[in-house]
Design a protein around this motif. Structure first.
Motif, short mmCIF file in Angstrom:
data_model
loop_
_atom_site.label_atom_id
_atom_site.label_comp_id
_atom_site.label_asym_id
_atom_site.label_seq_id
_atom_site.Cartn_x
_atom_site.Cartn_y
_atom_site.Cartn_z
N THR A 221 0.89 -1.05 0.26
CA THR A 221 0.49 -0.39 0.26
C THR A 221 0.70 1.47 -0.18
O THR A 221 1.92 1.41 1.01
N LYS A 304 -17.26 1.68 -3.18
CA LYS A 304 -15.49 1.86 -3.28
C LYS A 304 -15.13 3.70 -2.61
O LYS A 304 -16.30 4.01 -3.33
N THR A 313 -5.84 3.51 -6.14
CA THR A 313 -5.26 2.83 -4.88
C THR A 313 -6.92 3.05 -4.49
O THR A 313 -7.05 4.58 -4.50
N TYR A 314 -7.37 2.74 -3.79
CA TYR A 314 -8.75 3.62 -3.29
C TYR A 314 -8.97 2.70 -2.24
O TYR A 314 -8.05 1.67 -1.53
N CYS A 335 -4.63 -2.01 -2.43
CA CYS A 335 -5.65 -0.85 -1.96
C CYS A 335 -5.93 -1.61 -0.48
O CYS A 335 -5.37 -1.83 0.30
#
Length: 415
Positions: A221, A304, A313-314, A335
């Motif tokens: 991440t 989301k 990235t989320y 993510c």
């Protein structure tokens, strides 16, 4: 008249305080007193004050000037311990827990006293009583471990990292944290990667804290700053090329029905592509787009959370809720999965006209993919803080999962 045991114990605490600053760290003085030949054979019926215990949980945000001050205090305390030669090693060959009587418990007590998890007045017996149980749970909570009071390999590993190494970890994270405490907005979300935890902060207070799942060592991440500007209810999931190569293609080689079972479609320049027309023994499929329909099997489940960034990235929900119960929650492809994500989304959209918890839940039930533009974007920070303090000798340490702190022993997940 003979002094009572309680008076004697109070005298010990007073002597330790006078001898070394910080009563939780007076190791040498306590060792001399407790090992004296004339101290007698005390029983284990200590009063409640024998366990220092205390709350580990706090609503103080990690990103706060107060946290900086508390880390500086902790650095002073750990410098003191290191100067005295660190703490003792606790033998790690036995499963110590409530009710056990074993010589190793004495070493455990000594170790817990030095960091303030167990009161000095608890003494150095071989009994694992309820006060030691409380102290072990406090230690485990400070280190992000399951607070079950049972000494296993991860608890032992965290306990036997030297004071010198912990001091270095605190110093590293103090400098890492400084930029985040300047001009911090009144409302924001902070993802702490090594803690695998999320703080939703408002007006200097953590109003929500969420367990998270973050990136694997080989799919980390990223550290980033952005602002949450969109929530998609019932999202489509577009598989990144890395997942197509590393996961989907190997799965299709084993089970040609994998895509159909999981409602994943292959999209090419001219529309949808039949999976049976692709040679799965090659990686040709990686040049196409793989999109999963909304639904129960969707990799992002119900929602989301989007924010602009260069890493694709989320944050999102997940159908695999059992993963949140894992000790080492480093399982994603970069993510961040969020436990109880609907609570976080409700907080994010509260100032967006026409949206509240009721409409949000109704939209999820509809099954339709619905983007929601957040009226007032909320700053979000993906950070790497593996050591911090919330005051009152509550110093937190976490696994250095991405090996950024400079000491191999801090990466206990490698055991």
């Amino acid at each position: 008249m003979q002094a009572s045991r309680r008076q004697f114990l109070a005298g010990i605490a007073g002597l330790a305080t006078a001898a070394v600053p910080g009563t939780s760290f007076a190791q040498d003085v306590l060792s001399d007193i407790f090992q004296a030949s004339g101290r007698g054979d005390w029983d284990m019926q200590f009063d409640a004050r024998a366990s220092q215990g205390g709350k580990v949980a706090s609503t103080l945000p990690i990103f706060s000037p107060q946290t900086l001050g508390y880390i500086e205090q902790a650095i002073g305390e750990y410098s003191n311990i290191a100067a005295q030669g660190s703490w003792n090693t606790v033998p790690d060959t036995k499963k110590l827990q409530l009710g056990v009587s074993d010589p190793d418990v004495e070493a455990l007590r000594r170790r817990l006293i030095i960091t303030g998890d167990l009161s000095q007045s608890a003494g150095l017996s071989t009994e694992f009583d309820s006060y030691v149980d409380s102290a072990v749970k406090r230690f485990q909570a400070r280190h992000g471990l399951p607070a079950d009071g049972v000494l296993g390999k991860y608890s032992y590993a965290a306990m036997n990292i030297s004071a010198q190494v912990r001091l270095g970890q605190l110093q590293t994270n103090l400098e890492r944290l400084r930029p985040y405490t300047q001009n911090t907005p009144s409302r924001y979300v902070m993802v702490n990667i090594p803690a695998a935890q999320i703080e939703a902060v408002e007006n200097g207070r953590v109003v929500q804290r969420h367990t998270a799942i973050v990136g694997k060592i080989d799919r980390q991440t990223p550290i980033l700053n952005s602002a949450i500007n969109e929530v998609i209810v019932n999202p489509y999931w577009n598989a990144p090329e890395s997942i197509v190569r590393k996961d989907i293609i190997p799965l299709m080689r084993k089970d040609p029905t994998y895509l159909t079972k999981n409602n994943i479609r292959i999209l090419g320049p001219s529309g949808e592509i039949d999976p049976t027309t692709i040679d799965w023994s090659t990686e040709d499929a990686a040049k196409f787009r793989f999109r999963q329909d909304p639904g129960a099997n969707n990799a992002m489940a119900s929602v989301k959370i989007n924010f602009p960034n260069t890493h694709a990235t989320y944050m999102h929900d997940t159908p695999q809720q059992s993963l949140f119960n894992k000790l080492m929650r480093f399982d994603s492809s970069g993510c961040v999965r969020v436990q109880n994500v609907r609570d976080l989304v409700t907080w994010l959209i509260r100032d967006t006209p026409g949206w509240n918890r009721q409409r949000f839940e109704q939209t999820i039930k509809s099954g339709e993919s619905t983007p929601v533009q957040i009226a007032q974007p909320v700053p979000v920070y993906f950070s790497y803080i593996s050591a911090w303090s919330t005051g009152d000798h509550v110093t937190h340490f976490r696994d250095d999962i991405y090996a950024l702190d400079g000491a191999q022993e801090l990466k206990i997940s490698s055991l």
